[in-house]
Design an enzyme around this catalytic site. Sequence first.
Site, short mmCIF file in Angstrom:
data_model
loop_
_atom_site.label_atom_id
_atom_site.label_comp_id
_atom_site.label_asym_id
_atom_site.label_seq_id
_atom_site.Cartn_x
_atom_site.Cartn_y
_atom_site.Cartn_z
N GLY A 46 0.75 -1.38 -0.20
CA GLY A 46 0.20 -0.09 -0.29
C GLY A 46 0.83 1.09 -0.10
O GLY A 46 2.17 0.79 -0.01
N CYS A 62 5.10 -6.20 1.56
CA CYS A 62 5.34 -4.78 1.75
C CYS A 62 4.90 -3.79 3.21
O CYS A 62 4.99 -4.32 4.08
CB CYS A 62 5.70 -4.18 0.54
SG CYS A 62 6.06 -2.93 0.09
N TYR A 63 3.76 -3.00 2.36
CA TYR A 63 3.39 -2.87 4.08
C TYR A 63 2.51 -3.87 4.22
O TYR A 63 2.24 -3.46 6.06
CB TYR A 63 1.88 -1.84 2.79
CG TYR A 63 1.10 -1.10 3.71
CD1 TYR A 63 1.20 0.33 4.54
CD2 TYR A 63 0.22 -1.55 4.47
CE1 TYR A 63 0.55 0.75 5.55
CE2 TYR A 63 -0.47 -1.07 5.65
CZ TYR A 63 -0.96 0.12 5.86
OH TYR A 63 -1.50 0.75 7.51
N HIS A 68 7.75 -7.84 -4.26
CA HIS A 68 6.43 -8.36 -4.21
C HIS A 68 6.55 -9.39 -5.27
O HIS A 68 7.10 -9.67 -6.45
CB HIS A 68 6.08 -6.88 -5.28
CG HIS A 68 5.71 -6.08 -4.98
ND1 HIS A 68 4.36 -5.69 -4.08
CD2 HIS A 68 6.19 -4.92 -3.80
CE1 HIS A 68 4.36 -4.82 -3.20
NE2 HIS A 68 5.49 -3.85 -3.48
N GLU A 89 4.43 -10.93 -6.52
CA GLU A 89 3.18 -10.93 -7.41
C GLU A 89 3.38 -10.66 -8.67
O GLU A 89 2.96 -10.97 -9.92
CB GLU A 89 1.55 -10.44 -6.96
CG GLU A 89 2.05 -9.13 -6.50
CD GLU A 89 2.48 -8.66 -5.62
OE1 GLU A 89 3.48 -9.48 -4.99
OE2 GLU A 89 2.29 -7.24 -4.59
N ASP A 145 -18.60 -11.05 -21.14
CA ASP A 145 -19.40 -10.74 -20.37
C ASP A 145 -20.30 -11.18 -20.52
O ASP A 145 -21.44 -11.80 -19.80
CB ASP A 145 -19.17 -9.40 -19.18
CG ASP A 145 -17.69 -8.97 -19.41
OD1 ASP A 145 -16.81 -9.83 -19.39
OD2 ASP A 145 -17.48 -7.57 -18.75
N LYS A 194 -11.70 -11.50 -15.93
CA LYS A 194 -11.74 -11.19 -17.18
C LYS A 194 -11.49 -12.27 -17.80
O LYS A 194 -11.39 -13.49 -19.05
CB LYS A 194 -11.15 -10.10 -17.78
CG LYS A 194 -11.84 -10.00 -19.10
CD LYS A 194 -12.67 -9.36 -19.40
CE LYS A 194 -13.58 -8.93 -20.59
NZ LYS A 194 -14.15 -7.86 -20.72
#
Length: 513
Positions: free
Chosen positions: A55, A82-83, A171, A173, A229, A369
């Site tokens: 964050g 991180c945060y 990170h 990710e 969608d 998505k």
Amino acid sequence: MKANKLLIIDFGSQYTQLIARRVRELGVLSLVISIDDFLNYKKVDEIFGIILSGGPDSVYKSKDYLVIKSLLKINLPVLGICYGMHILIKTLGGKVEKANHREYGRADIKFEKNCILFKNINSKNRSINVWMSHGDSVTKTPKGVNVISSNKSTPVIAFSFKKNIFGLQFHPEVTHTNQGKKIIHNFLFEVCKARKLWTIRKIEKNLIDDIKNTVGNKKVILGLSGGVDSSVSAVLIHKAIGSQLKCVFVDTGLIRINEKEDVKNLFVKNLNIKVDFVNAKNKFYDKLSNVTDPETKRKIIGKCFVEVFENYVKKHDDYYFLAQGTIYPDIIESAVNSKSKTIKSHHNVGGLPKKIKFNLLEPIKLLFKDEVRKLGLNLNIPRSLIYRHPFPGPGLGVRIIGAINKSRVSILQKADHIFISELNKFNLYNLVSQAFCVLLPIKTVGVMGDKRTYENVICLRSVNTIDFMTAKVSRFKFEFLELVANKIVNEVKGVNRVTYDITSKPPSTIEWE
Ligand code: XMP
């Protein structure tokens, strides 16, 4: 085992959705909530682990640790990034301060101790290249915390506490972190002992069961737009409840060439799904005549759409559910990111008419998505529809700059069709994120067959982007652009000039209005 999901608490990191997607790619359902929502989270028995995101804030100014204190009492595995790591350190009694050396970008780290998070990581000397992005660092390590990785500028790069609490300064990710997915894998399967239940086939089966249970013998109506969608929702619901589903396609007069025919061919002819086509072109053209202001246009289009849909529904009052193609990012963005500013008033054609009291059926609302696309392919929807570029709710209405009328729509439809067909012909369509034509509100002088012309200008727009928040111009070969320009000028009556928009977003937006 009832617990089947991982919870991600979002502290405002630009990477939060990426964490959620990484976890799902590994076959595990992840849900994102804000720290405030966690306070009221009632389904703790459904989660087996928690990731605290990064964050933009600093923990020394924040009271979030009070929530984390109660979270740790639940005794579930926690990974702070991180945060998220800083807030764990603060909660456990350590200290985080502004770092002397901020670290942004790639960094080499060494994990010095055996730790389950780094199990089976391939590396020489336990070194990996990771992605850092932090201005604060841990300056006092709490008692009981086992530092796994550190260096001179960052005393705690990774830590473990007891058996199931972990923190990472970098990170895992993002793809720039070497073997980051493996680290998340280890947290999920080694620490949390998660099971791989989130696969497309299982998702489809569960969604169909859910739809059957929710709908029973009632009837469902769905606004079909021709987009991914709403199409996937329609096919999925049809598979669950068959002819209890009715789709409505509103022809606003602002749709692409052949759109109606394509919908008819796929849904009615191939899939045997009932679709009512409502021709509302004239209403839209009437209300839009001489309107040039972009926001006014958007509002009129939105309002007209709602009126048409309401009128339809009034005449067919035996529908109990209104189905919508809401997807997960729509929900997270409105729940977590309520502070973000609206730049354009986005109206999704197919959006919920506010005055109609319907029960909502949103079967794909937990999917990202890419998952919607996989589900669509699994449902045998053609690739050409599944990988279609996004099309804005207000349709060609925001691509005709200045006043809208039937003949200007027709010019734009023809030019756009040529551009898209050529992209397909040269295998470029799937290499760009979104391509379309814009009709400008000016005429210019040209010469055709010795005759002076005074006609319209078409601008080609094509961008490459990952998230549509920022975008860059697609770098086509000049010869391709020349070919498209020639074709449009030769084949579309009323156009004598074609330009290419080379601006990025920001400062421009992708659409022109
Ligand atoms: P902008 O123009 O804001 O567009 O850079 C970003 C993406 O959003 C799409 N877009 C819309 N989609 N309703 C939609 O459903 C809208 O009103 C709308 N306006 C823009 C745009 O096509 C691009 O993909």
